[in-house]
Motif scaffolding. Structure first.
Motif, PDB file in Angstrom:
ATOM      1  N   VAL A 168    -162.230 -26.656  50.141  1.00 22.69           N
ATOM      2  CA  VAL A 168    -161.581 -27.258  51.319  1.00 22.69           C
ATOM      3  C   VAL A 168    -160.585 -26.316  51.967  1.00 22.69           C
ATOM      4  CG1 VAL A 168    -161.864 -29.646  50.652  1.00 22.69           C
ATOM      5  CG2 VAL A 168    -159.831 -28.422  49.900  1.00 22.69           C
ATOM      6  N   ILE A 169    -160.242 -25.214  51.288  1.00 19.90           N
ATOM      7  CA  ILE A 169    -159.316 -24.271  51.905  1.00 19.90           C
ATOM      8  C   ILE A 169    -159.947 -22.892  51.984  1.00 19.90           C
ATOM      9  CG2 ILE A 169    -157.077 -25.356  51.435  1.00 19.90           C
ATOM     10  CD1 ILE A 169    -157.010 -23.718  48.818  1.00 19.90           C
ATOM     11  N   GLY A 170    -159.444 -22.120  52.928  1.00 23.76           N
ATOM     12  CA  GLY A 170    -159.943 -20.762  53.088  1.00 23.76           C
ATOM     13  C   GLY A 170    -159.035 -20.015  54.026  1.00 23.76           C
ATOM     14  N   PRO A 171    -159.274 -18.696  54.146  1.00 22.67           N
ATOM     15  CA  PRO A 171    -158.464 -17.941  55.110  1.00 22.67           C
ATOM     16  C   PRO A 171    -158.924 -18.245  56.531  1.00 22.67           C
ATOM     17  CG  PRO A 171    -159.999 -16.496  53.934  1.00 22.67           C
ATOM     18  CD  PRO A 171    -160.213 -17.871  53.395  1.00 22.67           C
ATOM     19  N   ASN A 172    -157.996 -18.633  57.379  1.00 24.88           N
ATOM     20  CA  ASN A 172    -158.291 -18.901  58.784  1.00 24.88           C
ATOM     21  C   ASN A 172    -157.675 -17.807  59.659  1.00 24.88           C
ATOM     22  OD1 ASN A 172    -159.487 -21.297  58.015  1.00 24.88           O
ATOM     23  ND2 ASN A 172    -157.715 -22.567  58.545  1.00 24.88           N
TER      24      ASN A 172
END
Lengths: 586, 164
Positions: A168-172
């Motif tokens: 659900v998270i990542g580098p944006n």
């Protein structure tokens, strides 16, 4: 496994290690620590942060030792002037983009970044940025993110994507704007986060922490109208000591009970007792399904991270999941019904605090379907092991001076079966201890089921019982859970009973457990040592099967009726539901 | 790139979605499939709204956060459709030296959007660009094919008012 050995020199000392070993690991075996930041063994091996650089003779530039494999005749230098300068500059640049409110930061004295700065003797930050405002994202019930402290090591991203396969998270975005977030920078409570908290224990800084609920507990303890009851989960007794510098795997049950009493809780009960009830209910459910051609495999429901995963990612599994509440919720339910009745206290005046290895439990206590027929929510506040550790420190309790205390008896006697709930495979073994004895007759069944023990991600076993073979599986870590689910769906795997735990290794490695630095995690069998302490306690328990627990027998006789009966269903079971994976409506 | 969902409602057609599904089917299971699929998706829909990124994530069986990470990393991808009037403020060296940054913030303030975004009515979209080859006119702003040169921030409002 490649058995070929490689010889090399590290700081002029000859070392021989298996081929494929990284320079960082080889150096460690020769007694040299190489500082690292982004490296989490088996999880985040990307060589991105450049803190672990070393000099390799003949190499064009410094190399990242965490991912650089050894080779024959290699000459490595881990502590040259060039190496030190490079590491220091890298760290200074990382610090230039890190909000340094260290004095008031939750990770204050146990921050890996602060440790690195100290280890590298950084006495001034040349490029300090004093204009970084906090970037708080506190939408979720279980955690708070502050990206102003994030160093973009991506350990949280790796654990979310690889270990848990939730992603659900990542580098944006990119460049200076790069930040860790959810897709479309939605808040965490708007995406399919399962609340496992593995990102928190992976984070080297204070960018991720659990939502601190200690203030609410202290307020309840100070309120004379509240009757405050506490219960710790099985795994807490073998991890809480780490908050006070004790060795990994120390069992501190007695001191923990004394600490809870000295904190002022009116009753100190044990969630282990509730775990025995879970076995009675889940075991009965399993036998019922087995004997009546019900939906199999039966899948356990103790792990709220798994439950939330299932509701969002695998709702087709709903018919297979046990309707049992988790031990935490059974605990609160029994306190606010059975105990309230016996003690003659209005359940509305009882404030139940649980101490959990888990951040998803903070979410679970708010789930509406958990509400009791008397209108009460079973548990008011769920604390993590870390929060209890902080409360003990703040109260001035010298943990290692505490005497060994005893749980209050009414809901404080438990069995070895309940103790091992804290390790992956423990719920399965506990269930087998009761179920197999029910099927084979008293005295005929084995007590220990070693096939489902251990820290492997997926464990399978089958047992020949009178008239039938029972095939079981225990999987932990959602990546492994997903593999098992895929196998079950495709028909390649056949099980009658499955235990799923969201966190790798089960509760002993939960997202609410004491945070150990990467250099401990990378080189210590954290899960194995913690689990071993539970199995050691189990071996010494007077009762080792849940149905032998005298409290369990009394409560069913005096209050609940039959396991799986009407009243037990009203109080100890619930209905899980399909949940949306994406929220595009807002 | 604005870190938000497009303010313009999604208007994808079943035909467009069908084309996207075909592209996904061609690339599924291949390493590095995200980039070509997103490129095709942008060609089909003109931009990459959340609805389309979810189709890509579901289709390729990868997390939405990964799709969004790629979409927000590359300047070539846009999360918003283009407006009826496409504003482009040049931030090339000459324009920048001549004060393009204050020009850009004047546009941002007037329209209430940041580069990469679109006004909710779909009229204006805003982007920055690197050199339109009119350095002699710096600082330069383009609206569709109209070029405005030697601008000062106070001229921005009246110019935009001409576009109905």
């Amino acid at each position: 496994m490649d058995s070929k050995m490689v010889s090399l020199h590290i700081n002029d000392i000859p070392v021989t290690v298996p081929a494929g070993t990284t320079v960082l690991e080889a150096a460690r075996s020769a007694g040299f620590n190489i500082p690292s930041l982004c490296f989490l063994k088996g999880i985040n091996e990307i060589g991105a942060c450049r803190i672990c650089v070393v000099e390799v003779k003949g190499a064009r530039s410094l190399v990242a030792s965490c991912v650089y494999p050894v080779s024959e005749g290699m000459e490595v230098y881990t502590n040259t002037e060039r190496v030190r300068k490079s590491r220091r500059l890298t760290l200074e640049l990382i610090l230039s983009n890190h909000r340094m409110d260290c004095l008031t930061c939750a990770r204050n004295s146990h921050c890996e970044l602060r440790q690195l700065a100290s280890d590298m003797n950084i006495d001034a930050v040349r490029y300090a940025n004093d204009d970084l405002p906090p970037q708080i994202e506190d939408s979720a019930l279980h955690l708070v993110r502050d990206n102003s402290k994030c160093v973009l090591c991506r350990r949280c991203v790796a654990v979310c994507r690889k270990t848990q396969e939730v992603g659900v998270i990542g580098p944006n975005d990119r460049g200076f704007a790069t930040h860790i977030g959810c897709a479309f920078d939605r808040d965490l409570n708007e995406v399919d986060c399962v609340s496992c908290g593995q990102c928190i224990v992976a984070c080297p800084t204070g960018a991720l922490q659990e939502r601190d609920d200690t203030g609410k507990v202290l307020a309840a303890l100070a309120d004379p109208k509240k009757h405050v009851v506490v219960g710790p989960a099985p795994s807490i007794r073998v991890t809480l000591g780490e908050c006070f510098g004790m060795p990994v795997g120390s069992n501190v049950e007695g001191k923990m009970v004394s600490a809870l009493r000295r904190l002022g809780f009116d009753k100190v009960f044990d969630v282990d007792t509730a775990a025995d009830f879970t076995i009675m209910e889940e075991g009965t459910e399993f036998l019922h399904r087995l004997e009546n051609g019900g939906e199999l495999p039966l899948i356990t429901s103790c792990s709220p991270g798994w439950i939330r995963y299932m509701e969002q990612h695998a709702p087709d599994m709903l018919p297979y999941v046990s309707s049992c509440k988790s031990p935490q919720q059974m605990f609160g339910s029994l306190v606010k019904t059975y105990y309230a009745e016996k003690a003659g206290i209005d359940p509305e005046d009882i404030f139940v605090v649980s101490v959990m290895p888990c951040t998803a439990k903070k979410y679970e206590v708010k789930r509406e379907e958990q509400r009791l027929p008397n209108g009460c929510m079973p548990v008011d506040i769920s604390l993590t092991t870390r929060e209890l550790g902080r409360m003990i420190t703040q109260a001035g309790l010298l943990f290692d001076h505490l005497p060994d205390g005893q749980f209050d008896e009414m809901l404080g006697v438990s069995t070895g079966a309940a103790t091992i709930f804290g390790a992956s495979g423990g719920v399965m073994e506990a269930a087998l201890r009761t179920v197999v004895e029910k099927l084979t007759g008293a005295g005929m069944a084995p007590l220990e089921y070693h096939e489902v023990r251990g820290m492997e991600g997926v464990k399978e076993a089958s047992y020949e019982l009178p008239g039938r073979t029972v095939r079981v599986c225990a999987a932990s870590g959602l990546h492994n859970v997903k593999r098992v689910l895929d196998g079950v769906r495709s028909g390649k795997l056949h099980f009658d009973f499955i235990e799923f735990m969201a966190c790798p290794g089960g509760c002993i490695n939960g997202g609410g457990q004491p945070i150990q630095h990467a250099d401990v995690r990378n080189f210590t069998d954290l899960k194995g040592l913690r689990a071993a302490a539970l199995y050691a306690q189990d071996a010494d328990m007077p009762y080792r099967r849940s149905h032998e627990n005298p409290i369990v027998q009394t409560v069913y006789q005096d209050f609940l009726g039959e396991p799986g009966g009407h009243k037990a269903h009203d109080l100890l079971h619930c209905t899980y539901i399909k949940q949306q994976k994406y929220r595009t409506d807002s | 790139m604005p870190n938000c969902k497009s303010v313009v409602p999604y208007r994808g057609t079943p035909e467009q979605e069908e084309r996207l599904q075909q592209v996904i089917a061609q690339h599924k299971g291949q390493p590095g499939a995200t980039m070509p699929v997103l490129q095709a998706a942008q060609e089909i829909f003109g931009y990459l709204p959340e609805e389309v990124q979810i189709m890509v994530a579901e289709g390729l069986e990868i997390p939405l956060s990964e799709v969004y990470g790629v979409a927000s990393f590359y300047a070539q991808f846009t999360l918003n459709p283009k407006g009826k009037y496409q504003i482009s403020v040049c931030l090339g060296t000459a324009c920048y030296v001549k004060g393009a940054a204050s020009l850009l913030s004047a546009v941002e303030q007037k329209l209430g959007i940041v580069p990469g975004a679109i006004t909710p009515d779909g009229k204006f979209s805003l982007d920055s660009c690197r050199c339109v080859g009119a350095c002699g006119l710096a600082p330069v702003m383009m609206i569709n094919n109209d070029v405005y040169g030697r601008l000062t921030p106070d001229q921005v409002g009246p110019i935009l008012d001409n576009y109905k």
